[in-house]
Design an enzyme around this catalytic site. Structure first.
Site, PDB file in Angstrom:
ATOM      1  CG  ASP A 118      19.463  -2.473   4.724  1.00  0.00           C
ATOM      2  OD1 ASP A 118      18.665  -2.017   5.561  1.00  0.00           O
ATOM      3  OD2 ASP A 118      19.885  -3.638   4.752  1.00  0.00           O
TER       4      ASP A 118
ATOM      5  CB  THR B  16      17.623 -10.608   5.419  1.00  0.00           C
ATOM      6  OG1 THR B  16      16.743  -9.703   6.073  1.00  0.00           O
ATOM      7  CG2 THR B  16      18.313  -9.869   4.283  1.00  0.00           C
TER       8      THR B  16
ATOM      9  NE  ARG C   6      22.283  -5.784   1.014  1.00  0.00           N
ATOM     10  CZ  ARG C   6      21.649  -5.687   2.173  1.00  0.00           C
ATOM     11  NH1 ARG C   6      21.071  -6.752   2.710  1.00  0.00           N
ATOM     12  NH2 ARG C   6      21.598  -4.541   2.816  1.00  0.00           N
TER      13      ARG C   6
ATOM     14  CB  SER D 263      24.285  -6.136   4.075  1.00  0.00           C
ATOM     15  OG  SER D 263      23.942  -7.068   5.072  1.00  0.00           O
TER      16      SER D 263
ATOM     17  CB  THR E 124      17.888 -11.091   9.108  1.00  0.00           C
ATOM     18  OG1 THR E 124      17.731  -9.835   8.502  1.00  0.00           O
ATOM     19  CG2 THR E 124      18.979 -11.827   8.422  1.00  0.00           C
TER      20      THR E 124
HETATM   21  N1  GLU Z   1      18.820  -5.564   6.009  1.00  0.00           N
HETATM   22  C1  GLU Z   1      19.737  -5.874   7.045  1.00  0.00           C
HETATM   23  C2  GLU Z   1      21.122  -6.068   6.528  1.00  0.00           C
HETATM   24  O1  GLU Z   1      21.297  -6.410   5.420  1.00  0.00           O
HETATM   25  C3  GLU Z   1      19.359  -7.090   7.771  1.00  0.00           C
HETATM   26  C4  GLU Z   1      18.020  -6.915   8.346  1.00  0.00           C
HETATM   27  C5  GLU Z   1      17.829  -7.553   9.623  1.00  0.00           C
HETATM   28  O2  GLU Z   1      18.664  -8.276  10.148  1.00  0.00           O
HETATM   29  O3  GLU Z   1      16.768  -7.331  10.143  1.00  0.00           O
HETATM   30  O4  GLU Z   1      22.047  -5.912   7.220  1.00  0.00           O
END
Ligand code: GLU
Length: 619
Positions: free
Chosen positions: A469, A445, A112, A490, A427
């Site tokens: 996020d 992602t 991450r 996430s 993603t």
């Molecule tokens: N930023 C999101 C996450 O970490 C994922 C983004 C997406 O799937 O569009 O959960």
């Protein structure tokens, strides 16, 4: 070179196409995209499922050459960085889950992104809004201002994830694993409607940056469907990684350029976007580490379900919902003609698990996350008491008490969680298995489709906007509040399921917070409703994330809306003002059958359809 390209026979079909690479036009190329996409493939010796035929082909090529699932997954992910640059790439992060056939264990890597060391708690507050009457100020508008900013860029984790995955489980060097992607970046891929549409959806943001418009809007327009898109800058960056390893990314000139780009994004003179700058430094990049993590684990109807532990909320939330559902006979309450009672339970369990996600889950290095309690079957049993079999609970439902539970229905609960959902729908996800029985589930992602919109000049990749996020507004008790060095929570949910100690199913999806419900619903479809894995993926989706209304694909509303109405569920069509699609998720999976065959399954339609391949097709 280990992975010389062997698909020259396909060249002739596309030699007449125009070739786009920013401003560079190449008269000849040796590597067009494989255009045939199959959503399901069954066979032996290895399998892959991803959203993209080039990425799946890269994985198959590595498997055929004797690489294992970890090698193939890195090769496929690097190729997705070329062909799906708006969803994933070295400017972003992700979570890598590996089943090691040698040890029988599931291990994970948390790749991450992290907040820079100098990120203040009020980083998302627009200074222009601070006045004597409003001393705390107000946040930037989320879209497009905050997502298109330096301040939302986290320190990328993807290069470190690839290096760590190969080190722990792979057999190839990073240099070899990058070769297929370097070839695709150099020679190009054929632009499809999804790529063009995603470029057009991002046009106002991409136009805000000189580097991004020259790469992705050559001549001022999105690349045409059928043209061949090359990314020589990215090929050169991958070669740098091949030569220097990730030191060439987290140190040296590239790290300095990334930091400079975040601190002073290369804005065009004409853009009206404010593009708040970030505070990332070269020291932040040098300090980045991908983390080895134990997976989450729950037992669902005798299956061992392994997921991603915090900093993702995927493993705890999917796991808690499964623990809740495990207490009900969903198969017994469902018929092919009427699935509403079972779907009602799926939606309610999801809402309960999301309430607990909101209250308890953040980066465990900064917040005391009760992962064990959230995935405890006794806690799930107690939470299941909140489901009325005939009536949807009023939303948002309250979170449970993780400090005291005994599986007996409680009388009260803690403070409500009513979080605003600002995660996006971008993603990408891939699933790979090899001939030895190793399995990878990997979700990666750059957050928003198109990430921050900022390409590092001359380097060919977009930077993420993952820090959006974090909760936008700072609340001291919020486990997902902004803190320097922290990983934003996430929803990514790469999941590997074992049956009797052997792989049964691996799956994951993009889709922001709907990732959790897509993975949950696909497991529910497969295990409880008895669909085969392709049907389980194709089935229309609904997503209940502890909100008054349930987001659902139009086909879901048509199929189940009238059945669910008597329970009190209010279904509203998915999709928003910023994307052209009303789809929820884009799952990939591999199912392992008792006869040793593998069924690779991808989306038949969502995101233009995915690409499932096997090494040796079943006769
Ligand atoms: N930023 C999101 C996450 O970490 C994922 C983004 C997406 O799937 O569009 O959960």
């Amino acid at each position: 070179m280990l992975f010389a390209r062997r698909r020259l026979a396909a060249i002739t079909a596309v030699l007449a196409m125009s070739v786009t690479s920013g401003a560079v036009i190449s008269p000849a190329f040796a590597h067009p995209r494989e255009t045939a996409k199959n959503a399901t493939a069954t066979g032996f010796g290895g399998a892959v499922s991803s959203v993209d035929a080039e990425a799946s082909a890269a994985a198959i090529e590595v498997l055929r050459e004797g690489g294992n699932a970890a090698d193939a997954a890195v090769a496929a992910a690097a190729t997705l960085g070329v062909t799906e640059p708006y969803s994933a790439g070295i400017g972003g992060g992700g979570y890598f889950v590996f089943y090691d056939t040698g040890t029988g264990q599931v291990g994970t890597i948390d790749g991450r992104e992290t907040a820079p060391a100098a990120m203040p708690h009020d980083a998302f507050i627009d200074p222009a809004t601070i006045t004597p009457a409003n001393p705390a100020g107000s946040p930037y508008r989320f879209t497009p201002e905050l997502v298109t900013s330096g301040v939302s860029v986290g320190v990328p984790g993807t290069p470190a994830t690839w290096e760590r995955a190969l080190e722990r489980w792979g057999t190839l060097s990073l240099a070899d694993a990058l070769q297929p992607a370097i070839e695709v970046a150099s020679h190009g891929f054929v632009v499809d409607q999804t790529f063009r549409q995603q470029t057009l959806d991002n046009k106002p943001r991409f136009e805000a940056f000189t580097s991004t418009s020259s790469l992705f809007l050559p001549g001022g327009d999105a690349p045409a469907v059928g043209s061949v898109f090359q990314n020589h800058d990215l090929a050169a960056t991958y070669r740098l990684l091949a030569e220097q390893g990730t030191d060439g990314f987290y140190g040296g000139p590239l790290a300095a350029e990334i930091a400079a780009t975040v601190q002073a994004p290369p804005k065009t003179a004409t853009t009206r976007l404010p593009v708040p700058p970030g505070r990332m430094t070269a020291a932040d990049l040098a300090a980045y580490r991908a983390l080895d993590q134990a997976p989450t684990h729950v037992d669902y109807r005798g299956l061992d379900v392994f997921g991603m532990a915090p900093s993702s909320s995927g493993g705890t939330t999917v796991g808690e919902a499964l623990n809740i559902l495990d207490t009900f006979d969903l198969a017994g309450m469902s018929t092919p003609e009427n699935r509403a009672p079972a779907l009602h339970h799926y939606l309610e369990a999801s809402a309960l698990a999301f309430a607990d996600r909101g209250k308890y889950v953040g980066d465990p290095a900064f917040a005391d996350v009760p992962t064990a309690a959230l995935t405890d079957p006794v806690f799930g049993k107690e939470r299941a008491c909140r489901i009325d079999p005939l009536e949807a609970a009023e939303k948002p439902v309250l979170p449970g008490d993780v400090s005291a539970f005994d599986g007996v229905c409680p009388a009260g609960a803690a403070a409500p969680a009513d979080e605003k959902d600002t995660e996006n729908i971008s993603t990408t996800n891939l699933t790979v298995a090899d001939r030895w029985g190793n399995v990878v589930e990997y979700t990666l992602t750059i957050e928003q489709t198109g990430g921050s919109g900022i390409v590092v000049p001359g380097r060919g990749f977009l930077l993420n906007n993952e820090l959006t996020d974090f909760s936008t507004v700072f609340v001291p008790t919020d486990p997902n509040r902004i803190e320097p060095g922290k990983r934003p929570r996430s929803s990514m949910s790469p999941t590997i399921i074992l049956k009797d100690g052997k792989p049964f199913l691996a799956l994951g999806s993009p889709g922001g917070s709907t990732i959790i419900t897509t993975v949950l619903q696909t497991i529910f479809n497969r295990v409880d409703l008895g669909m085969d894995i392709s049907e389980a993926i194709a089935a229309p989706r609904a997503s209940q994330r502890n909100t008054v209304k349930v987001t659902a694909e139009p086909e879901f509303i048509t199929a189940h809306g009238s059945g669910l109405a008597p329970f009190g569920h209010i279904l509203v069509p998915s999709g928003d003002a910023f994307t052209s699609a009303a789809e929820i998720g884009a799952a990939t999976a591999i199912e392992f059958r008792p006869d040793g065959s593998m069924v690779a399954a991808a989306e038949p339609f969502r995101r233009g359809g995915g690409s499932a391949m096997v090494l040796t097709p079943a006769p």
